[in-house]
Scaffold this motif. Structure first.
Motif, PDB file in Angstrom:
ATOM      1  N   ILE A   6       0.879  -1.167   0.000  1.00 16.34           N
ATOM      2  CA  ILE A   6       0.000   0.000   0.000  1.00 16.34           C
ATOM      3  C   ILE A   6       0.912   1.211   0.000  1.00 16.34           C
ATOM      4  O   ILE A   6       1.836   1.291   0.817  1.00 16.34           O
ATOM      5  N   ARG A   7       0.696   2.132  -0.900  1.00 12.66           N
ATOM      6  CA  ARG A   7       1.524   3.333  -0.975  1.00 12.66           C
ATOM      7  C   ARG A   7       0.707   4.529  -0.519  1.00 12.66           C
ATOM      8  O   ARG A   7      -0.365   4.788  -1.068  1.00 12.66           O
ATOM      9  N   LEU A   8       1.222   5.225   0.469  1.00 14.84           N
ATOM     10  CA  LEU A   8       0.536   6.387   1.017  1.00 14.84           C
ATOM     11  C   LEU A   8       1.308   7.655   0.698  1.00 14.84           C
ATOM     12  O   LEU A   8       2.511   7.737   0.940  1.00 14.84           O
ATOM     13  N   PHE A  13       6.045  14.000   6.025  1.00 13.59           N
ATOM     14  CA  PHE A  13       6.698  12.694   5.991  1.00 13.59           C
ATOM     15  C   PHE A  13       7.286  12.306   7.347  1.00 13.59           C
ATOM     16  O   PHE A  13       7.105  11.175   7.794  1.00 13.59           O
ATOM     17  N   GLN A  14       8.003  13.202   7.998  1.00 18.60           N
ATOM     18  CA  GLN A  14       8.663  12.873   9.271  1.00 18.60           C
ATOM     19  C   GLN A  14       7.661  12.453  10.341  1.00 18.60           C
ATOM     20  O   GLN A  14       7.921  11.512  11.097  1.00 18.60           O
ATOM     21  N   TYR A  36      10.942   8.825   1.297  1.00 22.39           N
ATOM     22  CA  TYR A  36      10.326   7.545   0.985  1.00 22.39           C
ATOM     23  C   TYR A  36      10.713   6.556   2.077  1.00 22.39           C
ATOM     24  O   TYR A  36      11.864   6.509   2.506  1.00 22.39           O
ATOM     25  N   ALA A  37       9.747   5.773   2.534  1.00 22.52           N
ATOM     26  CA  ALA A  37      10.027   4.722   3.513  1.00 22.52           C
ATOM     27  C   ALA A  37       9.195   3.499   3.153  1.00 22.52           C
ATOM     28  O   ALA A  37       8.069   3.615   2.649  1.00 22.52           O
ATOM     29  N   LYS A  41       7.366  -5.699   6.506  1.00 22.71           N
ATOM     30  CA  LYS A  41       6.457  -6.663   7.138  1.00 22.71           C
ATOM     31  C   LYS A  41       5.005  -6.207   7.090  1.00 22.71           C
ATOM     32  O   LYS A  41       4.104  -7.024   7.088  1.00 22.71           O
ATOM     33  N   ALA A  42       4.787  -4.890   7.044  1.00 19.36           N
ATOM     34  CA  ALA A  42       3.429  -4.354   6.991  1.00 19.36           C
ATOM     35  C   ALA A  42       2.962  -4.098   5.555  1.00 19.36           C
ATOM     36  O   ALA A  42       1.788  -3.799   5.334  1.00 19.36           O
ATOM     37  N   ASN A  43       3.872  -4.207   4.587  1.00 21.10           N
ATOM     38  CA  ASN A  43       3.555  -3.916   3.186  1.00 21.10           C
ATOM     39  C   ASN A  43       2.988  -2.515   3.004  1.00 21.10           C
ATOM     40  O   ASN A  43       1.990  -2.310   2.316  1.00 21.10           O
ATOM     41  N   ILE A  44       3.635  -1.544   3.652  1.00 21.38           N
ATOM     42  CA  ILE A  44       3.233  -0.145   3.552  1.00 21.38           C
ATOM     43  C   ILE A  44       4.443   0.670   3.112  1.00 21.38           C
ATOM     44  O   ILE A  44       5.536   0.488   3.633  1.00 21.38           O
ATOM     45  N   ALA A  45       4.206   1.563   2.163  1.00 16.27           N
ATOM     46  CA  ALA A  45       5.245   2.492   1.727  1.00 16.27           C
ATOM     47  C   ALA A  45       4.726   3.905   1.912  1.00 16.27           C
ATOM     48  O   ALA A  45       3.563   4.194   1.634  1.00 16.27           O
TER      49      ALA A  45
END
Length: 58
Positions: A6-8, A13-14, A36-37, A41-45
């Motif tokens: 999932i890309r948010l 950002f911080q 970008y992070a 394990k959570a499948n989150i970007a």
């Protein structure tokens, strides 16, 4: 097609990085610019607004 993450797109950002890392305890990899992070394990970007626009419109 394989699900990756999932890309948010986030405005501060911080704050979001600290939230997912410190509150949820997710371990992340982030770029040197800290725009970008990825929490594997959570499948989150997380993308900063500028980084997301850059990725979409190149």
């Amino acid at each position: 097609m394989k699900f990756h993450a999932i890309r948010l797109r986030v405005t501060n950002f911080q704050d979001y990085l600290r939230f997912y890392r410190d509150i949820f305890g997710f371990e992340e990899w982030h770029d040197a610019e800290q725009q970008y992070a990825y929490f594997e394990k959570a499948n989150i970007a997380l993308f900063s607004q500028g980084k997301m626009a850059e990725a979409l419109f190149q």
